[in-house]
Write an enzyme that holds these catalytic residues in place. Structure first.
Site, PDB file in Angstrom:
ATOM      1  N   HIS A 379      -5.098 -15.767 -17.774  1.00  0.00           N
ATOM      2  CA  HIS A 379      -5.150 -16.362 -16.382  1.00  0.00           C
ATOM      3  C   HIS A 379      -5.978 -15.306 -15.514  1.00  0.00           C
ATOM      4  O   HIS A 379      -6.030 -15.577 -14.535  1.00  0.00           O
ATOM      5  CB  HIS A 379      -3.674 -15.957 -15.873  1.00  0.00           C
ATOM      6  N   LYS A 570      -2.182 -16.200   0.403  1.00  0.00           N
ATOM      7  CA  LYS A 570      -2.300 -15.951  -0.991  1.00  0.00           C
ATOM      8  C   LYS A 570      -2.150 -14.643  -1.076  1.00  0.00           C
ATOM      9  O   LYS A 570      -2.025 -13.920  -0.067  1.00  0.00           O
ATOM     10  CB  LYS A 570      -3.557 -16.456  -1.788  1.00  0.00           C
ATOM     11  N   ARG A 571      -2.239 -13.879  -2.367  1.00  0.00           N
ATOM     12  CA  ARG A 571      -2.122 -12.463  -2.217  1.00  0.00           C
ATOM     13  C   ARG A 571      -3.578 -12.083  -1.583  1.00  0.00           C
ATOM     14  O   ARG A 571      -4.394 -12.690  -1.679  1.00  0.00           O
ATOM     15  CB  ARG A 571      -2.139 -11.905  -3.801  1.00  0.00           C
ATOM     16  N   LYS A 576     -10.505 -12.848  -3.083  1.00  0.00           N
ATOM     17  CA  LYS A 576     -10.186 -14.206  -2.366  1.00  0.00           C
ATOM     18  C   LYS A 576     -10.751 -14.081  -1.116  1.00  0.00           C
ATOM     19  O   LYS A 576     -10.727 -15.225  -0.317  1.00  0.00           O
ATOM     20  CB  LYS A 576      -8.669 -14.126  -2.358  1.00  0.00           C
ATOM     21  N   THR A 678      -3.339 -22.267  -7.523  1.00  0.00           N
ATOM     22  CA  THR A 678      -2.193 -23.386  -7.440  1.00  0.00           C
ATOM     23  C   THR A 678      -2.134 -23.676  -6.000  1.00  0.00           C
ATOM     24  O   THR A 678      -1.631 -24.889  -5.716  1.00  0.00           O
ATOM     25  CB  THR A 678      -0.947 -22.751  -8.154  1.00  0.00           C
ATOM     26  N   LYS A 682      -0.986 -27.277  -3.881  1.00  0.00           N
ATOM     27  CA  LYS A 682       0.160 -27.301  -2.891  1.00  0.00           C
ATOM     28  C   LYS A 682      -0.493 -27.885  -1.591  1.00  0.00           C
ATOM     29  O   LYS A 682       0.087 -28.690  -1.062  1.00  0.00           O
ATOM     30  CB  LYS A 682       0.969 -26.137  -2.968  1.00  0.00           C
TER      31      LYS A 682
END
Ligand code: GL2
Length: 836
Positions: A379, A570-571, A576, A678, A682
């Site tokens: 992952h 998100k985290r 990111k 992911t 969504k």
């Protein structure tokens, strides 16, 4: 002897005319109402005067669980009778989210439950909010495991999710003066109606100590592990109901307990305090989820948690196998065991130990079974997230496993040498033991060597795996590698989260789309229908209103639902790049201040996400977002056209309000860093347009929706690598872009921190002098792309068209598609229809 005469007893009839069977399993309003009333009285037991809303939640949950229990037992019996192969999904995290709403949906009794509660004077929506969410995961990886359980049951595949019953899940996040504060998640405080304790399902797990060699009766040399401590694991089962089918699978989580016979008698006779202390130490194992997303930190207790749940799970499989009368040699025909990342990869060694030391299989036979059994999903490519354990720590906790690893490694490296003779550098690279610096066990290598199938979680990620972290393994066994692009369950993240859109889709497509997401393609024709577009917009706006209400209640920030909702949840992680988003916001703010007449599309910038408690930079980024929010929201020159909000405590529950309210989905990680994502899926399902880099599954999202319906910007993976190779100098980006310089200076000046010029210095300095994730290199492209977004928003009809096309083309990202691929290509597991 004649068989005993069967006596048929008629089920007792209640005053309502319902039988007991109805009350336990009836799906009609009257039966549900009676079931809730009965549970209030017999399971909860508060007098009417003391009955709370939470009691209604609990009673309804128990009533729903009764209905699932019926299906669950039938599923177990069916799988047993059909002797089906079972998927065992091993995961240190299952981020299930609230159960009640989802179980009502999957059972198809939402309306009945709503009516039953109404007759009791209660509102289902309010009752649903009472549920304490089981947050037994950090982020994407844990939520993926939960989506996969939903699809496995829905696709009628026999499956068990095996994991850890953490007493405290992921912390609750509060925002104090702009900073993240972590509050312990006491999710079991008021009980958990969904789990069934199985104290009789228990296994014993050894720790520490040493090994002894001995000769068995047949004259074979064997090894005995003499542990220092033994911990008992007991099972807690949560039924996981498929959608529209009777199949109901099991999530089996292990909880650690002390072993009385061991501690109390053999070792500590008479030493009561020592014995109690041992009990505490044993129970610590499953106390708390480590709140690090990636990377994981190499803590002794964490290795203990991994070994604990994996050992319980494998012992459990062996136990069930022998109960079924199947010889241990057939293990791999009956179980497909998937490793969700390297966290459970100690399972490779544990299965070898159980087969060789305990079941006395010979090594080669045991190894063949092991490799045939396991599959490994990777992952992450982030080097700091690839798990390794220092040898001394490993040796101290798992002495026998280290010996087995040495033997696996010896045989494996012989194979490498046979294939690539003379290439000792390759041998060193591939070894299960890392020797540069402190010696360590490399868990990804262990997982790769011990699995017949290895996969990444998006096409780009699987390619990068083969080219980078697992390159040598790919060259050795190319046939083991494949891609399985992630998916998300459309039941929770579309049907449940977005009831408005669900109704419209039902009207337009019929009711099969939640299990056949390819049908969404039929919406493409509707994108050109103005009346349909109006309905679509009305639903989006209602969802935005719902989110605005939530944000107002939790932050005091008021957002206008007619504005563009631009969302990044998100985290919090530097890769990111939430800070890239902030740089754009500050840019826009400055432009508006300098040019009050500037024509921009009014926007609400919404953030959410938790930072690992020890992640300094991530916590500063949260503070930065909140500082910028405070300044902008209070500035009358701009706050009629832009606002910023940070939603505290992003979790599954509020995610269900957030995704359906998005116009724009921020997927802006540095190319090559986000394995899949992911959240991106969504958002797409719910009709958001994406602004994103060519990273993770964004690549496939863009492919599906079409380049013209996706806002692409930024460096590609190759360009990122090229720049890094050549030597990256963020100061060059600043020197050549005066707007960027001003933005950084403004942040550095204390403008967004009430004059305190210290708070954000580390963030600005990091970007200026290091910028490991190329935020500044992508800044100009990002800002330019946001201008395209702004312009596109002005054309409402076309934006709506693009929104519809996003949903219409999101079918690929259903977890059903992903699970079918795993079942067909890795697990070889067939469906089993369950009848009641
Ligand atoms: C992650 C990846 O970062 C994320 O991109 C991916 O979507 C999920 C699920 O495959 O896995 N890897 C990881 O360690 N965490 C993730 O969310 N925590």
């Amino acid at each position: 002897k004649p068989p005993p005469k069967q006596i048929k007893i008629a089920p007792p009839v209640t005053t309502t005319g319902l039988t007991d069977v109805d009350v336990r399993s009836g799906m009609q309003v009257a039966a549900l109402k009676q079931a809730v009333t009965d549970h209030l009285r017999y399971s909860i037991g508060h007098p009417p005067v003391a009955t709370t809303l939470h009691d209604y939640y609990y009673a309804l949950a128990l009533a729903v669980r009764d209905r699932m229990q019926h299906r669950w037992l039938n599923t177990l019996q069916t799988n047993f009778d059909l002797k089906r192969k079972i998927v065992c999904y091993l995961s240190a995290e299952f981020l299930m989210g609230p159960h009640l709403g989802n179980n009502l949906l999957n059972l198809g009794i939402e309306q009945e439950a709503r009516a039953a509660l109404a007759e009791l004077g209660q509102d289902l929506d309010i009752v649903l909010e009472c549920e304490e969410e089981p947050g037994l995961g950090n982020g994407g990886l844990g939520r993926l495991a939960a989506c996969y359980l939903d699809s496995l049951a829905t696709l009628q595949r026999p499956a068990v999710g095996y994991g850890i019953r953490y007493e405290f899940g992921i912390f609750d996040q509060e925002i104090h003066d702009g900073w993240q504060a972590e509050i312990t998640d006491k999710w079991l405080r008021y009980g958990n109606p969904w789990e069934i304790a199985k104290p009789e399902v228990a296994h014993y797990v050894n720790w520490g100590g040493h090994t002894e060699y001995y000769r068995d009766e047949a004259g074979n040399d064997r090894v005995r592990w003499m542990p220092y401590r033994v911990v008992k694991g007991t099972a807690y089962d949560t039924p996981t109901q498929g959608y529209g089918v009777n199949n109901c699978n099991t999530l089996r989580l292990w909880s650690a307990e002390a072993v009385e016979s061991f501690d109390f008698q053999a070792f500590n006779t008479g030493d009561y305090y020592q014995a109690v202390e041992d009990k505490i130490i044993s129970e610590t194992v499953t106390k708390v989820l480590y709140p690090n997303d990636e990377p994981q930190i190499g803590k002794h207790l964490r290795l203990g948690q991994q070994y604990f749940f994996v050992s319980c799970s494998l012992q459990n499989m062996l136990h069930i196998l022998s109960l079924s009368g199947v010889p241990v040699e057939n293990f791999a025909e009956r179980y497909a065991v998937q490793l969700n990342d390297t966290h459970p990869s100690i399972g490779v060694v544990e299965l070898m130990r159980l087969l060789v030391d305990e079941r006395r299989l010979d090594w080669d036979k045991a190894w063949a079974i092991t490799v045939q059994t396991f599959g490994y999903t990777n992952h992450t490519l982030l080097p700091e997230a690839l798990e390794t354990w220092p040898l001394p720590m490993f040796q101290a906790l798992l002495p026998r496993h280290l010996e087995i690893i040495y033997e696996i490694n010896r045989r494996f490296l012989d194979e490498v040498r046979a294939r690539f003779s003379g290439d000792e550098a390759r041998v060193a690279r591939m070894s299960l033991i890392g020797e540069e610096g402190e010696k360590c066990v490399r868990m990804a290598h262990l997982a790769a060597v011990g699995s017949h199938a290895i996969n990444g979680v998006a096409a780009l990620h699987s390619d990068l795996l083969k080219a980078s972290v697992l390159k040598d393994f790919y060259e050795m066994w190319p046939e083991r590698f494949s891609n399985k692009t992630n998916g998300v369950t459309p039941r929770r993240f579309l049907a449940l989260a977005n009831p408005g859109l669900r109704a419209l889709l039902n009207e337009a497509l019929g009711e099969q789309w939640p299990v056949n997401m390819e049908q969404l393609h039929q919406l493409e024709a509707k994108a050109d229908d103005a009346a349909f577009r109006r309905k679509w917009r009305a639903i989006k706006e209602a969802n935005k209103k719902r989110l605005a209400d939530y944000i107002l209640a939790h932050t005091d920030i008021e957002l206008d639902p007619t504005w563009l909702f631009d969302i990044q949840v998100k985290r919090i992680h530097e890769y990111k790049r939430q800070h890239l988003n902030v740089l754009h916001i500050v840019t826009l703010y400055r432009r508006l201040k300098e040019n009050p007449g500037l024509n921009i599309s009014p926007r609400a910038f919404i953030f959410g996400g938790k930072a690992a408690p020890g992640y300094f930079m991530a916590k500063r980024i949260i503070k930065l977002i909140n500082g910028v929010a405070e300044t902008i929201n209070a500035d009358p020159d701009v706050n009629t056209r832009m606002k910023v909000a940070f939603v505290p405590n992003f979790n599954v529950q509020n995610a269900q309000l957030i995704y359906p309210a998005a116009d724009l989905s921020e997927q802006i990680s540095t190319a090559g860093k986000e394995a899949s994502g992911t959240g991106n899926m969504k958002f797409m399902l719910n009709g958001a347009l994406t602004i994103g880099t060519l990273d993770g599954a964004n690549v496939e999202i863009r492919e599906e929706v079409g380049a013209e319906n996706f806002f692409l910007f930024g460096l590609t993976t190759e360009e990122v690598e090229h720049i890094k190779r050549e030597g990256y100098h963020p100061t060059d980006c600043i020197a050549s872009n005066s707007e960027l310089r001003t933005v950084l200076e403004l942040i550095n000046s204390g403008y967004f921190s009430r004059g305190d010029a210290e708070v954000f210095r580390s963030v600005v300095n990091n970007l200026t002098y290091s910028d490991p994730f190329l935020v500044l290199a992508d800044y100009a492209a990002y800002v330019a792309c946001q201008e395209r977004v702004s312009a596109a928003w002005q054309d409402k009809e076309n934006w709506t068209r693009m929104s519809i096309l996003n949903t219409a083309r999101s079918g690929k990202f259903s977890s059903d598609r992903a699970i079918r691929e795993y079942c067909d290509e890795i697990w070889n597991v067939q469906p089993a229809t369950v009848k009641l």
